[in-house]
Design an enzyme around this catalytic site. Structure first.
Site, PDB file in Angstrom:
ATOM      1  N   HIS A 163       0.821  -1.217   0.000  1.00  0.00           N
ATOM      2  CA  HIS A 163       0.000   0.000   0.000  1.00  0.00           C
ATOM      3  C   HIS A 163       0.850   1.261   0.000  1.00  0.00           C
ATOM      4  CE1 HIS A 163       0.678   0.772   4.342  1.00  0.00           C
ATOM      5  NE2 HIS A 163       0.540  -0.542   4.505  1.00  0.00           N
TER       6      HIS A 163
ATOM      7  N   CYS B 268       3.350  -5.160   6.478  1.00  0.00           N
ATOM      8  CA  CYS B 268       2.928  -4.686   5.158  1.00  0.00           C
ATOM      9  C   CYS B 268       4.127  -4.118   4.403  1.00  0.00           C
ATOM     10  CB  CYS B 268       1.864  -3.601   5.288  1.00  0.00           C
ATOM     11  SG  CYS B 268       0.254  -4.229   5.798  1.00  0.00           S
TER      12      CYS B 268
END
Length: 170
Positions: free
Chosen positions: A129, A145
């Site tokens: 992201h 992440c």
């Protein structure tokens, strides 16, 4: 050329020159080890993400990856794609930051997911992201992440689709 236009062009060139090699998205040689073009490879130690484009080349992006104890490796796939996603902090993040709201709306400066997100299969709560903390790029900063500059995640998002293979390489 007007003096103002010349100044703007000079300022743009100076800005581009200030970006050190390896800190900006670029096409580089890549030994694919039999992986197919279109595969994403994240090299955790390098803090780089590679999108294999074929012919021994890849587009390399600088990223932030999991901090010590939050790193993982293996092969997964992109299972969904989102534009300016809302974010609900996972339980582990909430334990460390109990004052976080239940949901942070997409597109707001407080939202850590940035401009785009692509969630990863495997039962975890991991994604590739964007970020609202661009200074974290190039570091070990996340809960697992992969964070990218917002302009880079927008670029990558447009190049891949749901089902794309992702290899996390320690």
């Amino acid at each position: 050329m007007s003096r103002r236009r010349l100044f703007c062009v000079s300022a743009l060139l100076a800005t581009l020159a200030a970006v050190a090699p390896g800190h900006a998205r670029e096409t580089v040689p890549f030994k694919d080890d039999g992986l197919r073009p279109g595969t994403i490879v994240v090299k955790t130690k390098e803090r780089k993400l590679y999108l294999l484009v074929g012919d021994g080349k890849a587009i390399r992006y600088p990223v932030a990856v999991g901090r010590r104890g939050k790193q993982w490796n293996g092969a997964v796939r992109i299972d969904a794609k989102y534009v300016e996603p809302a974010w609900s902090p996972p339980e582990e993040v909430r334990r460390d930051n109990p004052k976080l709201p239940d949901v942070i709306p997409g597109g707001t400066p407080e939202n850590p997911m940035g401009a785009r997100a692509m969630t990863l299969s495997g039962g975890g709560q991991y994604a590739i992201h964007g970020t609202n903390a661009p200074k974290s790029i190039g570091t070990f900063a996340s809960y697992g992440c992969v964070r990218m500059h917002n302009d880079d995640i927008i670029d990558l998002y447009a190049r891949v689709r749901v089902g794309t293979a992702v290899v996390m390489d320690p």
